[in-house]
Design an enzyme around this catalytic site. Structure first.
Site, short mmCIF file in Angstrom:
data_model
loop_
_atom_site.label_atom_id
_atom_site.label_comp_id
_atom_site.label_asym_id
_atom_site.label_seq_id
_atom_site.Cartn_x
_atom_site.Cartn_y
_atom_site.Cartn_z
N LYS A 13 44.29 41.72 37.52
CA LYS A 13 43.67 41.04 36.37
C LYS A 13 44.03 41.74 35.05
O LYS A 13 44.48 41.10 34.11
CB LYS A 13 42.13 41.01 36.51
CG LYS A 13 41.63 40.32 37.77
CD LYS A 13 40.11 40.34 37.86
CE LYS A 13 39.47 41.71 37.96
NZ LYS A 13 39.78 42.46 39.20
N ARG A 88 31.24 37.71 37.00
CA ARG A 88 31.35 38.20 38.36
C ARG A 88 30.20 37.71 39.22
O ARG A 88 30.17 37.96 40.41
CB ARG A 88 31.30 39.73 38.34
CG ARG A 88 32.59 40.34 38.77
CD ARG A 88 32.40 41.82 38.72
NE ARG A 88 33.23 42.32 37.67
CZ ARG A 88 34.29 43.08 37.88
NH1 ARG A 88 34.61 43.48 39.07
NH2 ARG A 88 35.02 43.48 36.88
N ARG A 127 47.14 53.54 41.53
CA ARG A 127 46.97 53.28 40.09
C ARG A 127 46.69 54.58 39.33
O ARG A 127 45.99 55.45 39.81
CB ARG A 127 45.81 52.31 39.87
CG ARG A 127 45.49 52.13 38.37
CD ARG A 127 44.62 50.95 38.10
NE ARG A 127 43.33 51.02 38.74
CZ ARG A 127 42.46 50.01 38.79
NH1 ARG A 127 42.77 48.86 38.21
NH2 ARG A 127 41.31 50.14 39.39
N ARG A 160 41.43 56.69 38.14
CA ARG A 160 40.10 56.19 37.78
C ARG A 160 39.08 56.71 38.78
O ARG A 160 39.37 56.71 39.98
CB ARG A 160 40.11 54.66 37.79
CG ARG A 160 39.78 54.04 36.45
CD ARG A 160 40.05 52.57 36.44
NE ARG A 160 39.06 51.78 37.18
CZ ARG A 160 39.02 50.46 37.18
NH1 ARG A 160 39.92 49.78 36.48
NH2 ARG A 160 38.11 49.81 37.86
N ARG A 171 33.99 48.53 46.60
CA ARG A 171 34.16 47.55 45.52
C ARG A 171 34.68 46.23 46.06
O ARG A 171 34.23 45.16 45.64
CB ARG A 171 35.11 48.10 44.45
CG ARG A 171 34.43 49.08 43.51
CD ARG A 171 35.43 49.97 42.80
NE ARG A 171 36.38 49.24 42.00
CZ ARG A 171 37.63 49.65 41.78
NH1 ARG A 171 38.08 50.77 42.30
NH2 ARG A 171 38.43 48.93 41.03
P1 AP5 Z 1 45.12 46.07 37.77
O1 AP5 Z 1 45.75 45.09 36.87
O2 AP5 Z 1 44.61 47.34 37.18
O3 AP5 Z 1 44.01 45.37 38.69
P2 AP5 Z 1 42.61 44.71 38.30
O4 AP5 Z 1 42.54 43.39 38.95
O5 AP5 Z 1 42.39 44.79 36.84
O6 AP5 Z 1 41.66 45.70 39.11
P3 AP5 Z 1 40.38 46.51 38.65
O7 AP5 Z 1 40.24 47.64 39.62
O8 AP5 Z 1 40.43 46.86 37.21
O9 AP5 Z 1 39.28 45.48 38.91
P4 AP5 Z 1 37.78 45.73 39.09
O10 AP5 Z 1 37.28 44.37 39.04
O11 AP5 Z 1 37.38 46.52 40.28
O12 AP5 Z 1 37.44 46.76 37.91
P5 AP5 Z 1 36.86 46.56 36.44
O13 AP5 Z 1 37.46 47.58 35.58
O14 AP5 Z 1 36.92 45.15 36.05
O15 AP5 Z 1 46.20 46.43 38.91
C1 AP5 Z 1 45.92 47.40 39.90
C2 AP5 Z 1 47.17 48.25 40.16
O16 AP5 Z 1 48.16 47.44 40.77
C3 AP5 Z 1 47.80 48.85 38.90
O17 AP5 Z 1 48.25 50.15 39.19
C4 AP5 Z 1 49.00 47.90 38.62
O18 AP5 Z 1 50.07 48.60 38.02
C5 AP5 Z 1 49.36 47.42 40.02
N1 AP5 Z 1 49.85 46.03 40.04
C6 AP5 Z 1 49.30 44.98 39.40
N2 AP5 Z 1 49.97 43.83 39.67
C7 AP5 Z 1 50.98 44.19 40.53
C8 AP5 Z 1 52.03 43.45 41.17
N3 AP5 Z 1 52.19 42.12 41.00
N4 AP5 Z 1 52.87 44.13 41.98
C9 AP5 Z 1 52.73 45.47 42.16
N5 AP5 Z 1 51.76 46.21 41.58
C10 AP5 Z 1 50.89 45.58 40.77
O19 AP5 Z 1 35.34 46.93 36.71
C11 AP5 Z 1 34.98 48.26 37.03
C12 AP5 Z 1 33.50 48.33 37.32
O20 AP5 Z 1 32.77 47.97 36.13
C13 AP5 Z 1 32.97 47.37 38.39
O21 AP5 Z 1 33.10 47.91 39.68
C14 AP5 Z 1 31.52 47.22 37.96
O22 AP5 Z 1 30.76 48.35 38.32
C15 AP5 Z 1 31.62 47.19 36.44
N6 AP5 Z 1 31.78 45.83 35.92
C16 AP5 Z 1 32.87 45.33 35.24
N7 AP5 Z 1 32.68 44.04 34.92
C17 AP5 Z 1 31.44 43.70 35.38
C18 AP5 Z 1 30.68 42.51 35.37
N8 AP5 Z 1 31.14 41.37 34.80
N9 AP5 Z 1 29.45 42.52 35.95
C19 AP5 Z 1 28.95 43.65 36.52
N10 AP5 Z 1 29.63 44.81 36.57
C20 AP5 Z 1 30.87 44.85 36.02
MG MG Z 2 41.10 45.90 35.59
#
Ligand code: AP5
Ligand code: MG
Ligand code: ZN
Length: 216
Positions: A13, A88, A127, A160, A171
């Site tokens: 994402k 979410r 990552r 992270r 997660r």
């Molecule tokens: P990346 O793009 O970083 O993946 P992502 O989908 O953004 O994954 P996240 O871990 O950020 O999602 P998340 O939902 O757990 O965390 P968030 O920060 O939103 O890609 C991942 C890796 O793969 C990278 O190294 C990239 O280089 C590689 N990659 C990407 N695409 C690729 C491809 N095509 N081929 C090869 N490699 C690839 O949330 C964190 C925490 O915050 C949550 O757990 C929760 O506690 C809280 N939170 C956030 N939003 C909310 C909400 N709306 N409600 C409640 N709690 C929330």
């Molecule tokens: Mg992310």
């Protein structure tokens, strides 16, 4: 273009939203990034969110919805936005509808990015993020030019804290069912598009651009 990117942790994402932000010239808004910045700065929001994030749980809706409402009220969102990691929960999805309707807007597109669980785990464990600017890398799929140094700002690359193995599995579990509920919610509204997020970062980006063009 008002759009959201849905999908499990590690699906891409943030990586794709950043590229779309540059291509479409609309802001990328990630609740996870907002929380991490708040934790780094030790703000009251950071203090509220930290224990949930460390445990791989969701931050409560009351906290998260308020932040997004404020952010979407900023002037840079007037031509659209890319939301990453919000909504979410169904409660967040309903809140988003009412925030937008107050602005006489509605969502155009809900993109559901998919990849198998083994792929998600490999992506999350490899990552690295920049401790200064938050830029994202992958040790194998998207490495920096100089090992452990950010290409964009020269900062140090770190893992992270919620990318530890135990938290990664948690997660994915926490988000699985909730993500499917959102997929159903947006399917019923007729704006859901599923995109396979495998086959290289640039290939996925091209797929998304085509889809957005066809739906604009
Ligand atoms: P990346 O793009 O970083 O993946 P992502 O989908 O953004 O994954 P996240 O871990 O950020 O999602 P998340 O939902 O757990 O965390 P968030 O920060 O939103 O890609 C991942 C890796 O793969 C990278 O190294 C990239 O280089 C590689 N990659 C990407 N695409 C690729 C491809 N095509 N081929 C090869 N490699 C690839 O949330 C964190 C925490 O915050 C949550 O757990 C929760 O506690 C809280 N939170 C956030 N939003 C909310 C909400 N709306 N409600 C409640 N709690 C929330
Ligand atoms: Mg992310
Ligand atoms: Zn950096």
């Amino acid at each position: 273009m008002e759009m959201i990117l849905l999908g499990l942790p590690g699906v891409g994402k943030g990586t794709q939203a950043k590229k779309l932000e540059a291509a479409l010239n609309i802001p990328h808004i990630a609740t996870g990034d907002i929380f991490r910045e708040a934790i780094k700065n030790g703000t009251p929001l950071g203090k509220k969110a930290e224990s949930f994030i460390e445990a791989g749980e969701l931050v409560p809706d009351e906290v998260t919805i308020g932040i997004v409402k404020d952010r979407l009220g900023k002037s840079d969102c007037k031509n659209g936005f890319i939301l990453d990691g919000f909504p979410r929960t169904i409660k967040q999805a309903e809140a988003l509808e009412s925030i937008l309707s107050e602005q006489n807007k509605k969502l155009n597109l809900a993109i559901y990015l998919t990849a198998e669980k083994e792929i998600l785990i490999e992506r999350l464990s490899g990552r690295r993020i920049c401790e200064d600017c938050g830029a994202t890398y992958h040790i194998k799929y998207d490495p920096p030019v100089k090992e452990d140094i950010c290409d964009e700002c020269g900062g140090n690359l770190i893992q992270r804290s919620d990318d530890r193995k135990e938290t990664v599995e948690k997660r994915i579990e926490v988000n699985k069912e909730k993500t499917l509920k959102l997929v159903e919610f947006y399917s019923k509204k007729g704006i859901l598009k599923e995109v396979q997020s495998t086959g290289g970062i640039d290939n996925v980006h091209q797929r998304l651009l085509k889809l957005i063009e066809a739906n604009n």
